[in-house]
Scaffold this active site. Structure first.
Site, PDB file in Angstrom:
ATOM      1  N   ILE A  57      -1.193  -1.354   0.440  1.00  0.00           N
ATOM      2  CA  ILE A  57      -1.621  -3.309   0.281  1.00  0.00           C
ATOM      3  C   ILE A  57      -0.121  -4.296   0.913  1.00  0.00           C
ATOM      4  O   ILE A  57      -0.437  -5.447   0.796  1.00  0.00           O
ATOM      5  CB  ILE A  57      -2.221  -3.224  -1.321  1.00  0.00           C
ATOM      6  CG1 ILE A  57      -1.159  -3.062  -2.247  1.00  0.00           C
ATOM      7  CG2 ILE A  57      -3.740  -3.184  -1.364  1.00  0.00           C
ATOM      8  CD1 ILE A  57      -2.215  -3.085  -3.241  1.00  0.00           C
ATOM      9  N   GLY A  58       0.944  -3.483   0.697  1.00  0.00           N
ATOM     10  CA  GLY A  58       1.871  -4.796   1.078  1.00  0.00           C
ATOM     11  C   GLY A  58       3.125  -3.509   1.366  1.00  0.00           C
ATOM     12  O   GLY A  58       3.206  -2.775   1.252  1.00  0.00           O
ATOM     13  N   SER A  63       9.993  -3.107  -0.766  1.00  0.00           N
ATOM     14  CA  SER A  63       9.314  -2.764  -1.431  1.00  0.00           C
ATOM     15  C   SER A  63       7.834  -2.072  -0.292  1.00  0.00           C
ATOM     16  O   SER A  63       7.957  -2.728   0.485  1.00  0.00           O
ATOM     17  CB  SER A  63       8.734  -2.731  -2.266  1.00  0.00           C
ATOM     18  OG  SER A  63       7.606  -3.692  -2.163  1.00  0.00           O
ATOM     19  N   ASP A 170      12.112 -16.903  -5.373  1.00  0.00           N
ATOM     20  CA  ASP A 170      11.092 -16.726  -3.982  1.00  0.00           C
ATOM     21  C   ASP A 170       9.318 -16.432  -3.910  1.00  0.00           C
ATOM     22  O   ASP A 170       8.717 -16.231  -3.892  1.00  0.00           O
ATOM     23  CB  ASP A 170      10.656 -15.084  -4.050  1.00  0.00           C
ATOM     24  CG  ASP A 170      10.360 -14.515  -2.262  1.00  0.00           C
ATOM     25  OD1 ASP A 170      10.461 -15.676  -1.770  1.00  0.00           O
ATOM     26  OD2 ASP A 170      10.400 -13.714  -1.588  1.00  0.00           O
TER      27      ASP A 170
HETATM   28  P1  ADP Z   1       8.084  -7.229  -1.843  1.00  0.00           P
HETATM   29  O1  ADP Z   1       9.218  -7.660  -3.258  1.00  0.00           O
HETATM   30  O2  ADP Z   1       7.880  -6.408  -0.989  1.00  0.00           O
HETATM   31  O3  ADP Z   1       7.495  -8.950  -1.210  1.00  0.00           O
HETATM   32  P2  ADP Z   1       5.820  -8.056  -3.805  1.00  0.00           P
HETATM   33  O4  ADP Z   1       6.287  -7.549  -5.291  1.00  0.00           O
HETATM   34  O5  ADP Z   1       5.966  -9.601  -3.713  1.00  0.00           O
HETATM   35  O6  ADP Z   1       6.703  -6.778  -3.150  1.00  0.00           O
HETATM   36  O7  ADP Z   1       4.193  -6.746  -3.497  1.00  0.00           O
HETATM   37  C1  ADP Z   1       4.533  -7.537  -2.083  1.00  0.00           C
HETATM   38  C2  ADP Z   1       2.663  -7.326  -2.122  1.00  0.00           C
HETATM   39  O8  ADP Z   1       1.766  -6.474  -2.607  1.00  0.00           O
HETATM   40  C3  ADP Z   1       2.105  -8.785  -2.784  1.00  0.00           C
HETATM   41  O9  ADP Z   1       1.902  -9.949  -1.425  1.00  0.00           O
HETATM   42  C4  ADP Z   1       0.774  -8.387  -2.876  1.00  0.00           C
HETATM   43  O10 ADP Z   1      -0.198  -8.805  -1.979  1.00  0.00           O
HETATM   44  C5  ADP Z   1       0.747  -6.733  -2.749  1.00  0.00           C
HETATM   45  N1  ADP Z   1       1.201  -6.807  -4.868  1.00  0.00           N
HETATM   46  C6  ADP Z   1       1.922  -6.895  -5.545  1.00  0.00           C
HETATM   47  N2  ADP Z   1       1.680  -6.808  -6.856  1.00  0.00           N
HETATM   48  C7  ADP Z   1       0.234  -5.851  -7.298  1.00  0.00           C
HETATM   49  C8  ADP Z   1      -0.356  -5.905  -7.536  1.00  0.00           C
HETATM   50  N3  ADP Z   1      -0.201  -6.176  -9.198  1.00  0.00           N
HETATM   51  N4  ADP Z   1      -1.683  -5.919  -7.773  1.00  0.00           N
HETATM   52  C9  ADP Z   1      -2.049  -6.214  -6.409  1.00  0.00           C
HETATM   53  N5  ADP Z   1      -1.328  -6.773  -5.640  1.00  0.00           N
HETATM   54  C10 ADP Z   1      -0.462  -6.921  -5.356  1.00  0.00           C
HETATM   55 MG    MG Z   2       6.503 -10.686  -2.028  1.00  0.00          MG
END
Ligand code: ADP
Ligand code: MG
Ligand code: ZN
Length: 514
Positions: A57-58, A63, A170
């Site tokens: 999903i991301g 990460s 951020d």
């Molecule tokens: P990064 O450090 O790579 O930006 P994030 O923690 O921001 O990682 O997570 C990246 C993406 O994953 C987020 O923008 C969101 O779309 C999805 N995501 C992260 N945590 C969750 C969660 N608990 N539930 C649903 N989606 C999530």
């Molecule tokens: Mg992020």
């Protein structure tokens, strides 16, 4: 009949081909994700017994995040988000991110954590899953009331983390998850967080001192506006904005702040003794002074100086002026600036609002909204001297947002006189067209065009107004309090910028369910 048959035949082959390629592309992408999931199971085999990993999903610089289901004891399935950190992440950094989630998370719209798995250098953080919208998808369909609730809930999250002495660094839409239907919100991603001097997150203190010693490699990494792939392509040349220069403090000041690192000199950042630094310069040896101040040269004395290092993590377009000018003391106020930029996007219907390839361009863009004199004045208060070739005035925030959104009352008036046929135009098509056009243009130009549009009674913008006249979703009644709060968030001076706690008490939220 024949004609329609012809068209049919004409279109059929390319359509099939397109479908084929699209399917193929989707398949290869799918198998890519499948491989990633398999690799993750291999790297962290403990996951196999507990989770069924469904999809990615991301994917960011630091990460990959997956949706997974976990079999609960009661027999029901629970959705989880699995964040697999890149194996090269610093162990301290990972531990600090986890500690932010465990101590500050799970309450007040701050994401919590369920489990954490590790094998060797692979770490997976398991969080409750919150299904969420894409900001860009919903930006133009949100009602004003939804925007008010969104901001209120963002401030709730920020009040909580700031209370724990966490500077998120951020804050942007992709790190603030929003489930429109459930009205649920969650601030995520503490991967760049730092601690205030009195932070309650022990590990943030350790991270701080480590990164100071190492010259903070992590901090210089730019993040994309969209959180996933890096879409931060060089923006077109910025014409409207003034050219600016950041004049660095004297060497004495640098030594005092103990944030020196030997790095390549960036030409645009000159270090000279100047008026602002006079206090410090009084005690400064004569050899440190130079004569390139206020010129566009960089003299050899300046070239030999070291670059000032200050945290500048975060996403271009969301960085506060004190981050852009490398102010070494940065506080929780930088998150409030970023919240202000989100609010600006919501009120104006433009995202991303600022698109800049470097910090000085970003600062110039801020000037076009907040004024060059005001920006220079504010920079002085945190010890930075900014040179600017052109003076640009500050803009009235309501006028700006209404013009960009197309709800400007003076524009609307001129429309009603001459709109008869525009009512039957496909408003949406034109609107989409315009948006693409604007998005690729420097902001200053956009504003100029919008001004012209209003004065000359031009077409595109007005069609949008007439087309949407039936349901304005509260956008025709934005109270002054909204712009007052925006003004206080986009305060160029971090020392007087509104805090999250104060923002929640602002009149804008006076009748909101707390
Ligand atoms: P990064 O450090 O790579 O930006 P994030 O923690 O921001 O990682 O997570 C990246 C993406 O994953 C987020 O923008 C969101 O779309 C999805 N995501 C992260 N945590 C969750 C969660 N608990 N539930 C649903 N989606 C999530
Ligand atoms: Mg992020
Ligand atoms: Zn010089």
């Amino acid at each position: 009949m024949e004609a329609s048959l012809n068209t049919y035949q004409d279109e059929q082959p390319p359509l099939q081909a397109e479908n084929f390629y699209r399917k193929h592309e989707k398949n290869s992408k799918l198998s890519g994700v499948k491989k990633d999931i398999e690799k993750l199971y291999e790297a962290v085999p403990q996951l196999v017994k507990v989770f069924k990993i469904k999809e990615k999903i991301g994917e960011g610089t630091f990460s990959s995040v997956y949706l997974a289901t976990a079999q609960q004891q009661a027999g029901c399935e629970e959705k989880m988000a699995l964040k697999h950190l890149i194996p090269t992440s610093h162990p301290l950094r990972i531990a600090a991110e986890l500690q932010c989630l465990t101590i500050a998370g799970g309450q007040d719209n701050v994401m919590g954590v369920r489990y954490c798995f590790r094998k060797n250098d692979h770490v997976v953080i398991v969080m409750p899953y919150l299904e969420h919208e894409s900001f860009l998808d919903i930006l133009n369909s949100l009602s004003f009331e939804e925007v008010r609730e969104y901001m209120f809930n963002l401030f709730k999250a920020l009040r909580r983390i700031h209370h724990f002495g966490i500077v998120h660094r951020d804050v942007k839409p992709s790190n603030f998850l929003y489930n429109r239907q459930l009205k649920e919100y969650a601030l995520v991603d503490f991967g760049l967080a730092q601690g205030t001097p009195d932070t309650k997150i022990e590990l943030l203190r350790v991270v701080q001192s480590e990164s100071q010693q190492e010259g903070s490699v992590h901090h210089s990494v730019q993040r994309s506006v969209f959180g996933e792939r890096n879409f931060n392509i060089h923006s077109s040349t910025y014409q409207e904005s003034p050219t600016i220069k950041l004049i660095k403090q004297s060497k004495v000041m640098d030594v005092a702040s103990r944030k020196l690192a030997t790095k390549k000199k960036i030409i645009s950042t000159k270090a000279v003794n100047n008026g602002v630094a006079k206090k410090a310069a009084n005690s400064c040896p004569a050899i440190l002074t130079c004569d390139c101040y206020a010129t566009d040269r960089v003299c050899s004395v300046c070239l030999s100086r070291r670059q000032q290092v200050a945290p500048r993590a975060g996403t271009p377009g969301f960085r506060a002026p004190e981050v852009l000018t490398k102010c070494p003391t940065q506080t929780t106020a930088i998150d409030m600036w970023s919240a202000g930029i989100i609010f600006l996007s919501l009120l104006s219907g433009r995202y991303p609002f600022y698109k800049a390839s470097d910090d000085l361009t970003a600062l110039a863009q801020i000037m076009t909204i907040r004024g060059s004199r005001e920006t220079i004045q504010a920079a002085k208060t945190f010890g930075k001297s900014v040179l600017c070739t052109k003076e640009v005035p500050a803009q009235d925030l309501r006028t700006l947002c209404e013009r960009l959104r197309g709800t400007n009352s003076s524009c609307a008036k001129s429309t009603s006189d001459m709109h008869t046929n525009s009512l039957y135009e496909p408003a949406l098509a034109i609107e989409t067209d315009k948006k693409v056009e604007f998005a690729s243009q420097p902001l200053g130009e956009q504003i100029q065009r919008l001004k012209n549009n209003c004065h000359e009674g031009d077409n595109g913008l007005e069609i949008k107004i007439t087309g949407k006249a039936t349901d304005l979703k509260g956008w025709d009644r934005v109270p002054d309090e909204a712009y007052d709060l925006l003004d206080k968030l986009l305060d160029l001076n971090p020392a007087t910028r509104i805090t999250a706690k104060e923002a929640l008490l602002h009149h804008f939220f006076k009748d909101i369910r707390q």
